[in-house]
Write a protein that holds these residues in place. Sequence first.
Motif, PDB file in Angstrom:
ATOM      1  N   SER A   1       6.541  10.785   0.261  1.00  0.00           N
ATOM      2  CA  SER A   1       5.605   9.962  -0.443  1.00  0.00           C
ATOM      3  C   SER A   1       5.246  10.783  -1.909  1.00  0.00           C
ATOM      4  O   SER A   1       5.129  10.194  -2.772  1.00  0.00           O
TER       5      SER A   1
ATOM      6  N   VAL B   1      -2.265   1.605  -4.975  1.00  0.00           N
ATOM      7  CA  VAL B   1      -1.192   2.031  -4.156  1.00  0.00           C
ATOM      8  C   VAL B   1      -1.972   3.362  -3.428  1.00  0.00           C
ATOM      9  O   VAL B   1      -1.972   4.364  -3.705  1.00  0.00           O
ATOM     10  N   TRP B   2      -1.669   3.055  -2.116  1.00  0.00           N
ATOM     11  CA  TRP B   2      -2.370   3.750  -1.043  1.00  0.00           C
ATOM     12  C   TRP B   2      -1.157   4.349  -0.112  1.00  0.00           C
ATOM     13  O   TRP B   2      -0.712   3.817   0.632  1.00  0.00           O
TER      14      TRP B   2
ATOM     15  N   ARG C   1      -0.569   6.626   3.199  1.00  0.00           N
ATOM     16  CA  ARG C   1      -1.167   6.889   4.306  1.00  0.00           C
ATOM     17  C   ARG C   1      -0.602   7.972   5.258  1.00  0.00           C
ATOM     18  O   ARG C   1       0.535   7.289   5.536  1.00  0.00           O
TER      19      ARG C   1
ATOM     20  N   LYS D   1      -2.724  -7.668  -0.346  1.00  0.00           N
ATOM     21  CA  LYS D   1      -1.809  -6.737  -0.284  1.00  0.00           C
ATOM     22  C   LYS D   1      -0.488  -7.501  -0.625  1.00  0.00           C
ATOM     23  O   LYS D   1      -0.215  -8.651  -0.182  1.00  0.00           O
TER      24      LYS D   1
ATOM     25  N   SER E   1       2.593  -5.479  -0.741  1.00  0.00           N
ATOM     26  CA  SER E   1       3.968  -4.858  -0.003  1.00  0.00           C
ATOM     27  C   SER E   1       3.454  -3.691   0.917  1.00  0.00           C
ATOM     28  O   SER E   1       2.289  -3.176   0.667  1.00  0.00           O
ATOM     29  N   ALA E   2       4.029  -3.326   1.794  1.00  0.00           N
ATOM     30  CA  ALA E   2       3.958  -2.334   2.645  1.00  0.00           C
ATOM     31  C   ALA E   2       5.309  -1.669   3.106  1.00  0.00           C
ATOM     32  O   ALA E   2       6.084  -2.607   3.528  1.00  0.00           O
ATOM     33  N   ARG E   3       5.607  -0.412   3.040  1.00  0.00           N
ATOM     34  CA  ARG E   3       6.904  -0.002   3.228  1.00  0.00           C
ATOM     35  C   ARG E   3       6.810   1.706   3.577  1.00  0.00           C
ATOM     36  O   ARG E   3       5.764   2.267   3.556  1.00  0.00           O
TER      37      ARG E   3
ATOM     38  N   LEU F   1       3.084   5.797   5.173  1.00  0.00           N
ATOM     39  CA  LEU F   1       3.100   4.394   4.860  1.00  0.00           C
ATOM     40  C   LEU F   1       2.402   4.204   3.535  1.00  0.00           C
ATOM     41  O   LEU F   1       1.447   4.728   3.097  1.00  0.00           O
TER      42      LEU F   1
ATOM     43  N   GLU G   1       1.048   1.361   0.897  1.00  0.00           N
ATOM     44  CA  GLU G   1       0.666  -0.134   0.750  1.00  0.00           C
ATOM     45  C   GLU G   1       0.435  -0.395  -0.729  1.00  0.00           C
ATOM     46  O   GLU G   1      -0.361   0.590  -1.349  1.00  0.00           O
ATOM     47  N   THR G   2       0.766  -1.372  -1.316  1.00  0.00           N
ATOM     48  CA  THR G   2       0.342  -1.822  -2.628  1.00  0.00           C
ATOM     49  C   THR G   2      -0.554  -2.867  -2.628  1.00  0.00           C
ATOM     50  O   THR G   2      -0.205  -4.034  -1.984  1.00  0.00           O
ATOM     51  N   TYR G   3      -1.844  -2.891  -3.460  1.00  0.00           N
ATOM     52  CA  TYR G   3      -2.629  -4.095  -3.378  1.00  0.00           C
ATOM     53  C   TYR G   3      -2.947  -4.166  -4.960  1.00  0.00           C
ATOM     54  O   TYR G   3      -2.770  -3.635  -5.651  1.00  0.00           O
TER      55      TYR G   3
END
Length: 288
Positions: free
Chosen positions: A99, A238-239, A241, A270, A272-274, A280, A282-284
């Motif tokens: 990350s 862009v989160w 977690r 949202k 994308s999530a990868r 994890l 995530e892009t929002y």
Amino acid sequence: QGQTSPCAEALISAGVARVLIGVRDPDPRVNGGGIARLRDAGIEVVEGVCEKAARDVTAGFLKYVKNGRPIITVKAATTLDGRIATSTGESQWITGEVSRAIGHGMRARHDAIMIGGATVITDNPSLTCRLPGLEGASPARVVICGKHPIPLSHKLVMSASEIPTTFVIGGRAEIAERDAYEAAGVSIIEMGNRLDGNVDIKKALQMLGEEGITRLMVEGGGRLISSLLRGDLVDRLVWFRAPKLVGGDGIAVSESFGVAELDGAAKFVKVSARPAGDDLVETYIRKL
């Protein structure tokens, strides 16, 4: 026409037969003018080629032309319960190595990083890109200063002669060491205040856009993020977690920003999530 001659004239002079355009320049001073000149010269013009990709690449410029400010991406690294630090302020490291590497890559793709003064004082970050081969891609750094001064010994001040660093101050900020900051290479901008003495964030963003910063990444802290959310100024989120929980006494990613009813919540979509190692990401994007 600014510092360079119109590219349409250069294309005509070069004898180009066909021009492919992804997206028009929306600046009202030029919108469509170059295209008309090309067509008048007998050049075939095809518009809308790879338009989505073109809009993604030019998103910061398009945002500035339309709204007079940079496109703003908030990058958050939190636990599953949205905490950026424990109750004692410990935050290194909530997320893992993968990350953090992705975060450094994000820095290299932005013109500047913005951060709140309290976070600078607490974390003493360098805000540089430290990926091998991209050390020279570190963006400019902008600090929205609060009441308490940034220590002269902190990394941002010590490296300001190498990486452009700007302190934006309002009426509440203590700037007694101004000469010392400027001697270290820090630029000081005194921004028009709100009634409470804090920096007017909208005016600060407009100022950054006028300085050529069109892609701005925000890395905290909670007060700065809340002010951006309150003003509906966050375009992308862009989160990261981490699979950890620290509880309600941990420090939240955002302070309160005046939401009393769900209709007033900041809304995102949202895209994308990868996985990023054990984390994890995530892009929002902001819901229009």
